[in-house]
Design a protein around this motif. Structure first.
Motif, short mmCIF file in Angstrom:
data_model
loop_
_atom_site.label_atom_id
_atom_site.label_comp_id
_atom_site.label_asym_id
_atom_site.label_seq_id
_atom_site.Cartn_x
_atom_site.Cartn_y
_atom_site.Cartn_z
N PRO A 189 13.23 -13.38 5.29
CA PRO A 189 13.76 -14.56 6.39
C PRO A 189 14.60 -12.55 7.13
O PRO A 189 15.26 -13.73 7.72
CB PRO A 189 14.68 -14.92 5.23
CG PRO A 189 14.50 -15.06 3.91
CD PRO A 189 13.63 -13.93 3.74
N ARG A 190 14.83 -11.56 6.08
CA ARG A 190 15.82 -10.46 6.37
C ARG A 190 14.98 -10.33 8.02
O ARG A 190 15.02 -9.12 8.29
CB ARG A 190 16.86 -10.26 5.98
CG ARG A 190 17.32 -11.08 5.79
CD ARG A 190 18.12 -10.98 6.73
NE ARG A 190 19.08 -10.69 7.49
CZ ARG A 190 19.52 -10.87 8.56
NH1 ARG A 190 19.77 -12.29 9.15
NH2 ARG A 190 20.05 -9.31 9.07
N ALA A 191 13.01 -10.45 7.80
CA ALA A 191 12.47 -9.30 7.79
C ALA A 191 12.37 -9.74 9.58
O ALA A 191 12.91 -10.67 10.66
CB ALA A 191 11.04 -9.64 8.02
N ALA A 192 12.22 -8.36 10.56
CA ALA A 192 11.38 -7.87 11.59
C ALA A 192 10.27 -8.32 11.23
O ALA A 192 9.39 -8.12 11.38
CB ALA A 192 12.04 -7.02 12.74
N VAL A 193 9.95 -10.13 12.56
CA VAL A 193 8.91 -10.56 12.04
C VAL A 193 8.23 -10.19 14.06
O VAL A 193 9.09 -11.05 15.17
CB VAL A 193 9.08 -12.09 12.03
CG1 VAL A 193 7.22 -12.75 12.06
CG2 VAL A 193 9.26 -12.01 10.52
N VAL A 194 7.51 -10.26 14.41
CA VAL A 194 6.43 -10.45 15.63
C VAL A 194 5.23 -11.39 16.01
O VAL A 194 5.01 -11.08 14.89
CB VAL A 194 6.40 -9.25 16.72
CG1 VAL A 194 5.90 -7.94 15.70
CG2 VAL A 194 6.22 -9.79 17.78
N ALA A 195 5.49 -12.02 16.61
CA ALA A 195 4.10 -12.77 16.38
C ALA A 195 3.57 -12.77 17.60
O ALA A 195 3.56 -12.49 19.19
CB ALA A 195 4.31 -14.32 16.52
N GLY A 218 13.52 -15.02 19.60
CA GLY A 218 14.07 -13.87 19.47
C GLY A 218 13.73 -12.65 18.81
O GLY A 218 13.05 -12.07 18.11
N THR A 219 14.53 -11.39 19.20
CA THR A 219 14.20 -9.98 18.90
C THR A 219 14.68 -9.67 17.73
O THR A 219 14.77 -8.48 17.42
CB THR A 219 14.26 -9.19 19.63
OG1 THR A 219 15.35 -9.29 20.70
CG2 THR A 219 12.89 -9.37 21.24
N ALA A 220 15.88 -10.26 16.60
CA ALA A 220 16.82 -9.66 15.98
C ALA A 220 16.09 -9.69 15.21
O ALA A 220 15.30 -10.60 14.66
CB ALA A 220 18.08 -10.65 16.42
N ARG A 221 16.69 -9.07 13.39
CA ARG A 221 15.66 -9.98 12.95
C ARG A 221 16.18 -10.77 11.86
O ARG A 221 16.93 -11.72 12.39
CB ARG A 221 16.23 -8.98 11.24
CG ARG A 221 16.16 -7.33 11.87
CD ARG A 221 16.90 -6.30 9.86
NE ARG A 221 16.13 -5.15 10.43
CZ ARG A 221 14.98 -4.57 10.29
NH1 ARG A 221 13.70 -5.74 9.38
NH2 ARG A 221 14.24 -3.42 9.73
N GLY A 222 15.50 -11.47 11.48
CA GLY A 222 15.07 -13.52 11.12
C GLY A 222 14.86 -13.98 11.98
O GLY A 222 14.59 -15.73 12.04
N GLN A 223 14.54 -13.56 13.26
CA GLN A 223 13.70 -14.39 14.29
C GLN A 223 12.32 -14.01 14.53
O GLN A 223 11.92 -12.71 13.85
CB GLN A 223 14.62 -14.01 15.63
CG GLN A 223 15.97 -14.49 15.23
CD GLN A 223 16.90 -14.10 17.09
OE1 GLN A 223 16.63 -13.14 17.87
NE2 GLN A 223 18.05 -15.17 17.05
N VAL A 224 11.17 -14.56 15.33
CA VAL A 224 9.96 -14.32 15.22
C VAL A 224 10.29 -13.94 16.30
O VAL A 224 10.34 -14.88 17.77
CB VAL A 224 9.74 -15.36 15.29
CG1 VAL A 224 8.19 -15.65 15.26
CG2 VAL A 224 9.27 -15.74 13.36
N ALA A 225 9.79 -12.43 17.07
CA ALA A 225 9.49 -12.51 18.59
C ALA A 225 8.23 -12.56 19.05
O ALA A 225 7.11 -12.69 18.28
CB ALA A 225 9.36 -10.73 18.71
#
Length: 337
Positions: A189-195, A218-225
């Protein structure tokens, strides 16, 4: 083998048709890779293959679902996909509205893959205690969890978490519905994730599913960009590299074409999960990544569909990615797997 279902309930119509032909296993596998000239139709039919009798390897069925009665030319295109049925009469039926509801639910029983439980609204009350649940409806993008490729990726992600792996920079390339990106975020959950996906509609669907599952975008850690791009050809995807976990559930051809790009974006010791390929294609895919300095670390076989985890050798040098890159892939997508 069956493909994830399209948004049948949204497009139900009194003028929808189903064409059925027998086919061989080899023909079913070929259809999963290429639907031929049917791709030029607007809209193209939805194709599904199934194995009604597992004891008879070449006793398969091809079903083609059309919006509107198919023309003789369209029927001929379907028949061309299954030469073994050249002299066999096809079955063509108009689908009544009531049948759409049955069809849309028939393949959408909840899926349990390790800690993950993927369900539709019809099964929202069946989430097991302790499961990580995702509400994903059949819709405009691939990846409801019902195809072996998606299920294999979920099992692979679950296994990595169970064994204590930690990841901080994650990308799901060819995300479809966003399910695999959501699963990775749930585990780390603290990773920077992008889809990302080449199809903007898939990104729209991913945003909708994120809202449905209370996943912050979003672009923050814990969010999905969210990014609409072919492969890694986007400035945000390039800036976030190197990744310690990459996921690509697409098709064998694009996976091979993307081998240099995905490998260059993976940090030494990082994991790359690949799916969307058939058993018969696995050796070629593995070889393409071995040439880039990756080794096969793990494999999950689900019927004819393997899920591979490759690891970048720790001695490998991380190559920088260009800000933009013409992948040369054209309009590839995930919905053949």
């Amino acid at each position: 083998m069956s493909a994830d279902l399209p948004d049948w309930t949204a497009s139900q119509s009194s003028d929808s048709w189903k064409l059925v032909l027998p086919c061989t296993k080899a023909e079913a596998e070929a259809v999963a890779e290429d639907i031929g000239t049917l791709a030029d139709l607007d809209p193209p039919p939805t194709l599904m293959t199934s194995e009604p009798d597992p004891t008879r390897e070449d006793d398969w069925l091809l079903e083609a679902y059309f919006e509107g009665e198919p023309s003789p030319e369209a029927i001929a295109m379907v028949r061309a996909l299954v030469p073994s049925a050249d002299d066999v009469d096809y079955e063509l039926n108009r689908i009544e509205d009531a049948d759409w509801v049955t069809l849309s639910q028939a393949f959408l029983e909840p899926i349990r893959a390790g800690r993950f439980f993927v369900h539709t609204a019809a099964h929202a009350g069946e989430v097991p205690s302790g499961a990580t649940a995702f509400h994903i409806e059949a819709g405009r993008a691939f990846g409801t969890g019902h195809h072996e490729t998606t299920t294999g990726c979920l099992h692979m992600i679950d296994g990595l978490k169970a064994r204590g792996h930690r990841f901080h920079a994650i990308a799901d390339v060819g995300t479809g519905t966003g399910l695999l990106a959501f699963a990775a975020r749930a585990c780390w959950p603290r990773a920077a994730v992008v889809a990302s996906d080449i199809d903007p509609i898939s990104i729209e669907v991913t945003a909708e599913n994120a809202a449905l599952n209370a996943i912050p975008v979003g672009t923050a850690r814990g969010q999905v960009a969210l990014v609409a791009a072919p492969g890694l050809a986007d400035a945000m995807l390039v800036r976030r590299a190197p990744y310690d976990l990459l996921i690509a559930n697409i098709l064998a051809g694009p996976l091979i074409a993307l081998a240099p790009t995905l490998s260059a974006a993976l940090q030494p010791g990082g994991s790359l999960i690949l799916a969307g390929l058939l058993n018969t294609q696995a050796d070629r895919v593995i070889a393409a990544y071995r040439r880039q300095g990756l080794r096969l670390a793990e494999r999950i076989d689900t019927n004819d569909w393997p899920t591979l985890r490759l690891v970048r050798r720790t001695s490998a040098r991380v190559r920088s990615l260009p800000e933009r890159r013409d992948t040369g892939l054209g309009d590839w997508s995930t919905d053949g797997a």
